[in-house]
Design a protein around this motif. Sequence first.
Motif, short mmCIF file in Angstrom:
data_model
loop_
_atom_site.label_atom_id
_atom_site.label_comp_id
_atom_site.label_asym_id
_atom_site.label_seq_id
_atom_site.Cartn_x
_atom_site.Cartn_y
_atom_site.Cartn_z
N GLY A 22 -18.63 -20.88 13.61
CA GLY A 22 -17.53 -21.66 13.07
C GLY A 22 -16.43 -20.86 12.38
N ALA A 23 -16.82 -19.86 11.60
CA ALA A 23 -15.84 -19.08 10.83
C ALA A 23 -15.54 -17.72 11.45
N MET A 24 -16.08 -17.45 12.61
CA MET A 24 -15.98 -16.12 13.22
C MET A 24 -14.53 -15.70 13.46
N ALA A 25 -13.73 -16.57 14.06
CA ALA A 25 -12.35 -16.22 14.39
C ALA A 25 -11.54 -15.91 13.14
N ASP A 26 -11.71 -16.71 12.10
CA ASP A 26 -10.96 -16.49 10.86
C ASP A 26 -11.35 -15.18 10.19
N ILE A 27 -12.65 -14.90 10.17
CA ILE A 27 -13.11 -13.66 9.54
C ILE A 27 -12.65 -12.45 10.35
N LYS A 28 -12.68 -12.59 11.67
CA LYS A 28 -12.21 -11.48 12.52
C LYS A 28 -10.73 -11.20 12.28
N LYS A 29 -9.95 -12.28 12.19
CA LYS A 29 -8.51 -12.12 11.98
C LYS A 29 -8.20 -11.48 10.63
N GLU A 30 -8.90 -11.91 9.60
CA GLU A 30 -8.63 -11.40 8.26
C GLU A 30 -9.10 -9.97 8.03
N THR A 31 -10.23 -9.62 8.63
CA THR A 31 -10.80 -8.29 8.37
C THR A 31 -10.42 -7.25 9.42
N GLY A 32 -10.02 -7.71 10.61
CA GLY A 32 -9.73 -6.78 11.70
C GLY A 32 -10.98 -6.19 12.30
N ALA A 33 -12.14 -6.78 12.01
CA ALA A 33 -13.41 -6.27 12.52
C ALA A 33 -13.50 -6.44 14.03
N LYS A 34 -14.27 -5.58 14.67
CA LYS A 34 -14.51 -5.64 16.11
C LYS A 34 -15.69 -6.56 16.39
N LEU A 35 -15.57 -7.38 17.43
CA LEU A 35 -16.61 -8.34 17.77
C LEU A 35 -17.44 -7.84 18.95
N TYR A 36 -18.74 -7.71 18.73
CA TYR A 36 -19.70 -7.28 19.74
C TYR A 36 -20.56 -8.48 20.12
N VAL A 37 -20.68 -8.77 21.42
CA VAL A 37 -21.49 -9.92 21.84
C VAL A 37 -22.28 -9.59 23.10
N ASP A 38 -23.35 -10.35 23.29
CA ASP A 38 -24.08 -10.31 24.55
C ASP A 38 -23.11 -10.78 25.64
N GLU A 39 -23.03 -10.03 26.73
CA GLU A 39 -22.04 -10.32 27.77
C GLU A 39 -22.19 -11.72 28.37
N ALA A 40 -23.39 -12.30 28.30
CA ALA A 40 -23.60 -13.63 28.88
C ALA A 40 -22.96 -14.74 28.05
N GLU A 41 -22.46 -14.42 26.86
CA GLU A 41 -21.80 -15.41 26.02
C GLU A 41 -20.28 -15.42 26.20
N LEU A 42 -19.75 -14.59 27.07
CA LEU A 42 -18.32 -14.43 27.20
C LEU A 42 -17.59 -15.74 27.48
N ALA A 43 -18.05 -16.51 28.44
CA ALA A 43 -17.37 -17.76 28.79
C ALA A 43 -17.35 -18.73 27.62
#
Length: 290
Positions: free
Chosen positions: A105-126
């Motif tokens: 839920g808060a991932m996009a906002d935290i990513k935008k504010e911190t500039g952190a890089k997002l690492y995910v399992d490739e099967a979650e891309l879609a």
Amino acid sequence: MKNLTLIFLLILSFFGNAQTVTEPKNNPEKWSQSYEPFRIVGNLYYVGTYDLTSYLIVTNKGNILINTGLADSYPQIKANIEKLGFKYKDIKILTLTQAHFDHMGAMADIKKETGAKLYVDEAELAELRSGGKSDYELGKYGVTFKPLNPDFLLKNNDKIKLGNTTLTLLHHSGHTKGSCSFIFETKDKDRAYKVLIANMPSIIIDHKFSDVHTYPDMQKDYAYTFDAMKKLDFDVWIASHASQFDLHEKRKTGDAYNPKLFMDKENYFKQLKELEDDYLEKLKEESKEK
């Protein structure tokens, strides 16, 4: 011509990300209820809500945040990090155990504010790019979290490295196509620990596996995951929900640092067996209907 193509792609991207986010309502109160942050073991800290877990791993080169709860979890996570004495903006890496709104839920906002890089399992891309709309089950609610483009796509046993910590991603699909667990080593003044952050493979559909045409490998993926998770070796384990590892039965508010609370491997295998029994019972019922 190249410039026109670029402008067109940017417009598509804008409208694709401007979809209305509708987080499902009537969620359990404990998903949003506040909970005091605390040190779990070594450089691993709990910074989530009462039941939706968020984990902060503190390294000498910045910090890693795993899972972000519901959208309204954002201020709690930020406050919890700072209450522990760490800087919110020191988050350098974001990752997740599953691409459902209660962990994204808060991932996009935290990513935008911190500039952190997002690492995910490739099967979650879609699912990340659609904001959950493409999910085989929860997609019925539409866009349930802000869409995201990951910075790095990972496969089973790939590493996430930051400073003195290395996480290994374990592909444990079934609950979602790219559900994953993480395993890493940490230590305190007394000893070293191997820590498992487990995504427990619960089943959320109330119909046949074969009816889920958008996820035809679901049954096979669950079988793989149960087999893989039974073979894991670790000292400490925690999970995507506090209730899954009995956090509140083990620990009370204000308790002192005590990694031994989370060294109950017997409970892990008990919980896993119960979930596998549910899976096998579902297969048995489906076979009777053929």
